[in-house]
Scaffold this motif. Structure first.
Motif, short mmCIF file in Angstrom:
data_model
loop_
_atom_site.label_atom_id
_atom_site.label_comp_id
_atom_site.label_asym_id
_atom_site.label_seq_id
_atom_site.Cartn_x
_atom_site.Cartn_y
_atom_site.Cartn_z
N ASN A 72 77.07 11.88 27.62
CA ASN A 72 77.26 12.92 28.71
C ASN A 72 78.54 13.07 29.23
OD1 ASN A 72 74.91 14.43 29.48
ND2 ASN A 72 74.02 12.33 29.59
N SER A 73 79.42 11.82 29.30
CA SER A 73 80.69 11.72 29.79
C SER A 73 81.58 12.41 28.83
CB SER A 73 81.17 10.23 29.99
OG SER A 73 80.44 9.68 31.18
N LEU A 74 81.36 12.03 27.44
CA LEU A 74 82.21 12.74 26.42
C LEU A 74 81.96 14.49 26.40
CD1 LEU A 74 81.83 10.04 23.53
CD2 LEU A 74 83.93 10.67 25.06
N ILE A 75 80.79 14.76 26.66
CA ILE A 75 80.65 16.23 26.55
C ILE A 75 81.60 16.87 27.92
CG2 ILE A 75 78.90 18.07 27.17
CD1 ILE A 75 76.81 16.07 25.91
N SER A 76 81.64 16.33 28.96
CA SER A 76 82.57 16.80 29.78
C SER A 76 83.82 16.48 29.64
CB SER A 76 82.19 16.20 31.21
OG SER A 76 80.90 16.42 31.78
N ALA A 77 84.19 15.74 28.91
CA ALA A 77 85.67 15.23 28.68
C ALA A 77 86.05 16.07 27.33
CB ALA A 77 85.88 13.94 28.27
N ALA A 78 85.43 16.58 26.64
CA ALA A 78 85.70 17.52 25.61
C ALA A 78 86.65 18.74 25.98
CB ALA A 78 84.68 17.88 24.69
#
Length: 265
Positions: free
Chosen positions: A126-132
């Motif tokens: 979930n964090s990586l989705i936002s960071a992408a």
């Protein structure tokens, strides 16, 4: 090829809208390089088209990471086609950021793709989705800045000024996206790790996050710190990129007051 494979391929085919934006960016860049046409209009087209391209890549980054995270619905929604008209809120995600660029010189982000978070089973994913999204802006900025770092001549200055100004917006968008404000990607990165009570208490701020950041930039102290102590020093690491950005701002036809960091320079 089966019907499923054909449908899957169409879900990921780059849209005509995105190709048109790239063509506008390339054509206006050629005009600036060769000195053809009106310089200010050329810079305007190059920067605006380039900014819209970066917004498409930003949202594609979110969608692609969500796909790998488990949300297979992003393909059917058209999020993988780089078509801005397919996103959830094209006005807030593309029209408003473009207006902020034209009127105020502020690269405010927008939230566009609807991710079915229930399909994502990991806090890290979930964090990586936002960071992408911010990562796509950072990579875009890095490419432009590395190119500018090799430019040590005044030849084709109008073109390099436009490139510098677009790079300036990419750096700004990266940093603003990382602000941990509800509604922005920076908050999305840390949100999965917060308690339910904290997330619930901050949820009402999400629709106003972008405007809150915009209003904060009106504050002289915050504005000077953000631009003069953060963005310009970062660009200064790459040769004369900051000077090219300032020249690009000079060439860009301003339709209203400049709320960005060039007004006091």
């Amino acid at each position: 090829m089966s019907a499923f494979d054909t449908h899957r391929h169409s879900d990921r085919r780059i849209s005509t809208v995105f190709w048109v934006l790239l063509a506008i960016c390339a054509a206006s860049g050629w005009a600036l390089w060769t000195g053809w046409g009106n310089t200010s209009f050329g810079v305007f087209l190059f920067v605006c088209a380039g900014w819209l391209v970066s917004l498409c890549l930003h949202e594609f980054g979110h969608a692609r990471m969500a796909l790998h995270g488990g949300d297979i619905s992003v393909g059917a929604k058209g999020y993988l086609t780089l078509n801005p008209l397919k996103y959830t809120h094209p006005v807030y995600s593309f029209v408003m950021p473009l207006v902020f660029i034209i009127l105020g010189g502020i690269a405010l982000p927008g939230g566009a793709v609807f991710i079915e978070r229930g399909r994502i089973r990991s806090k890290t994913k979930n964090s990586l989705i936002s960071a992408a999204g911010p990562l796509s802006n950072a990579l875009f900025a890095l490419v432009l800045l590395l190119v500018l770092s090799q430019v040590n001549t005044g030849v084709h200055a109008n073109f390099w000024g436009a490139v510098g100004y677009l790079a300036f917006f990419q750096v700004m968008a990266t940093l603003l996206n990382l602000v941990p404000m509800p509604g922005l990607d920076g908050y999305g990165i840390i949100e999965p790790w917060l308690s339910y009570e904290t997330r619930r208490s901050l949820a009402h701020l999400a629709p106003y996050g972008m405007m809150i950041v915009f209003l904060l930039l009106w504050n002289t102290t915050i504005n000077n710190w953000f631009f003069n102590d953060l963005i310009f020093p970062i660009m200064g690491w790459f040769g004369h990129a900051d000077e090219f950005a300032k020249y690009g701002d000079y060439l860009f036809p301003r339709l209203s007051l400049n709320f960005g960091g060039f007004g006091g320079n």
